[in-house]
Motif scaffolding. Structure first.
Motif, PDB file in Angstrom:
ATOM      1  N   GLN A 217      20.927   3.260  -5.187  1.00 14.41           N
ATOM      2  CA  GLN A 217      20.576   4.302  -4.231  1.00 14.41           C
ATOM      3  C   GLN A 217      19.176   4.141  -3.653  1.00 14.41           C
ATOM      4  OE1 GLN A 217      21.184   7.968  -6.333  1.00 14.41           O
ATOM      5  NE2 GLN A 217      23.403   7.902  -6.079  1.00 14.41           N
ATOM      6  N   MET A 218      18.362   3.275  -4.249  1.00 18.52           N
ATOM      7  CA  MET A 218      16.997   3.074  -3.743  1.00 18.52           C
ATOM      8  C   MET A 218      17.031   2.326  -2.417  1.00 18.52           C
ATOM      9  SD  MET A 218      15.072   2.086  -7.302  1.00 18.52           S
ATOM     10  CE  MET A 218      13.649   1.413  -6.510  1.00 18.52           C
ATOM     11  N   ALA A 219      16.071   2.645  -1.577  1.00 21.17           N
ATOM     12  CA  ALA A 219      15.964   1.965  -0.289  1.00 21.17           C
ATOM     13  C   ALA A 219      15.391   0.565  -0.488  1.00 21.17           C
ATOM     14  CB  ALA A 219      15.059   2.769   0.643  1.00 21.17           C
ATOM     15  N   GLY A 220      15.828  -0.374   0.321  1.00 20.86           N
ATOM     16  CA  GLY A 220      15.327  -1.737   0.221  1.00 20.86           C
ATOM     17  C   GLY A 220      14.151  -1.948   1.152  1.00 20.86           C
TER      18      GLY A 220
ATOM     19  N   SER B 129       0.802  -1.219   0.000  1.00 21.87           N
ATOM     20  CA  SER B 129       0.000   0.000   0.000  1.00 21.87           C
ATOM     21  C   SER B 129       0.836   1.271   0.000  1.00 21.87           C
ATOM     22  CB  SER B 129      -0.923  -0.002   1.213  1.00 21.87           C
ATOM     23  OG  SER B 129      -1.757  -1.134   1.190  1.00 21.87           O
ATOM     24  N   SER B 130       2.143   1.155   0.093  1.00 18.77           N
ATOM     25  CA  SER B 130       2.970   2.361   0.153  1.00 18.77           C
ATOM     26  C   SER B 130       4.118   2.328  -0.837  1.00 18.77           C
ATOM     27  CB  SER B 130       3.509   2.539   1.570  1.00 18.77           C
ATOM     28  OG  SER B 130       4.374   1.476   1.897  1.00 18.77           O
ATOM     29  N   MET B 131       3.894   1.745  -2.014  1.00 14.82           N
ATOM     30  CA  MET B 131       4.932   1.731  -3.036  1.00 14.82           C
ATOM     31  C   MET B 131       5.044   3.090  -3.687  1.00 14.82           C
ATOM     32  SD  MET B 131       4.981  -1.608  -5.350  1.00 14.82           S
ATOM     33  CE  MET B 131       5.225  -3.170  -4.594  1.00 14.82           C
ATOM     34  N   TRP B 132       6.258   3.583  -3.777  1.00 16.02           N
ATOM     35  CA  TRP B 132       6.508   4.851  -4.435  1.00 16.02           C
ATOM     36  C   TRP B 132       7.425   4.611  -5.616  1.00 16.02           C
ATOM     37  CZ3 TRP B 132       7.628   8.590   0.232  1.00 16.02           C
ATOM     38  CH2 TRP B 132       6.441   8.779   0.930  1.00 16.02           C
TER      39      TRP B 132
ATOM     40  N   ASP C 286      10.824   2.943  -3.906  1.00 16.87           N
ATOM     41  CA  ASP C 286      11.110   1.520  -3.744  1.00 16.87           C
ATOM     42  C   ASP C 286      10.675   0.701  -4.959  1.00 16.87           C
ATOM     43  OD1 ASP C 286       8.430   1.800  -3.307  1.00 16.87           O
ATOM     44  OD2 ASP C 286       8.430   0.911  -1.322  1.00 16.87           O
ATOM     45  N   LEU C 287      10.143   1.354  -5.979  1.00 18.67           N
ATOM     46  CA  LEU C 287       9.756   0.700  -7.223  1.00 18.67           C
ATOM     47  C   LEU C 287      10.348   1.474  -8.384  1.00 18.67           C
ATOM     48  CD1 LEU C 287       8.059  -1.206  -9.042  1.00 18.67           C
ATOM     49  CD2 LEU C 287       6.170   0.379  -8.746  1.00 18.67           C
TER      50      LEU C 287
END
Length: 184
Positions: A90-93, A26-29, A68-69
């Protein structure tokens, strides 16, 4: 007589993995990485007609640290490949990747020295989205399938075990050249 009958109404029972999967889903950015004509269709997915805001994804992030996407939309040149990998690193896991369009998935019609023949040579891809260019409805369907994959993913040591099982199943699968189907 189980535990469910003894609890008062309004009490929800679930596992931590399911709750974490629901929160992640529900919180994919998404991070924008539009490289060609597929990027126009990706941008159209965010407008009012298709409305990615239903899934909490209305703002495409300009910084990879907030995303994160990654949606790789279009062909990737050899010159752009290191930049793509740097943005991914650089993206957060946990992070996920959708290869949007046939050019991102396999190089498309550009079979030459300048174009990477599939973005999976640079970053691990979770969902391949075919088409030239794929319609916004197809991107929404891919996002919904990714949501289901995220909901079903495990946590911690269970996640490592799940990845090992998936890799073993992939290695045990027959090679594409050995498959017999309608095209042979």
């Amino acid at each position: 007589m189980g535990l469910e009958e003894q609890l008062p109404s309004g009490v929800l029972l679930t596992s931590v993995e399911k709750m974490a999967g629901y929160a992640r889903k529900s919180s994919m950015w998404p991070a924008t990485f539009g490289l060609a004509c597929c990027a126009i269709e990706m941008m159209a997915t965010g407008n009012g007609r298709y409305d990615l805001a239903r899934f909490g994804m209305e703002v495409f992030r300009g910084s990879p640290r907030q995303a994160d996407l990654m949606i790789v939309a279009g062909r990737v040149s050899n010159k752009m490949a290191p930049v793509l990998r740097q943005v991914y690193d650089q993206m957060a896991g946990p992070k996920w990747v959708i290869a949007m369009g046939v050019c991102a998935s396999s190089g498309g019609m550009f079979n030459n020295y300048a174009i990477v023949q599939g973005v999976d040579h640079i970053v691990p891809v979770d969902i391949y989205l075919p088409g030239c260019p794929p319609r916004p409805e197809m991107l929404i369907d891919a996002i919904l399938k990714l949501h289901q994959e995220v909901m079903d993913s495990k946590l911690g040591a269970n996640r490592a075990r799940q990845i090992d099982e998936l890799e073993r199943a992939a290695l045990a699968a027959p090679a594409t050249s050995e498959m017999r189907g309608l095209l042979r």
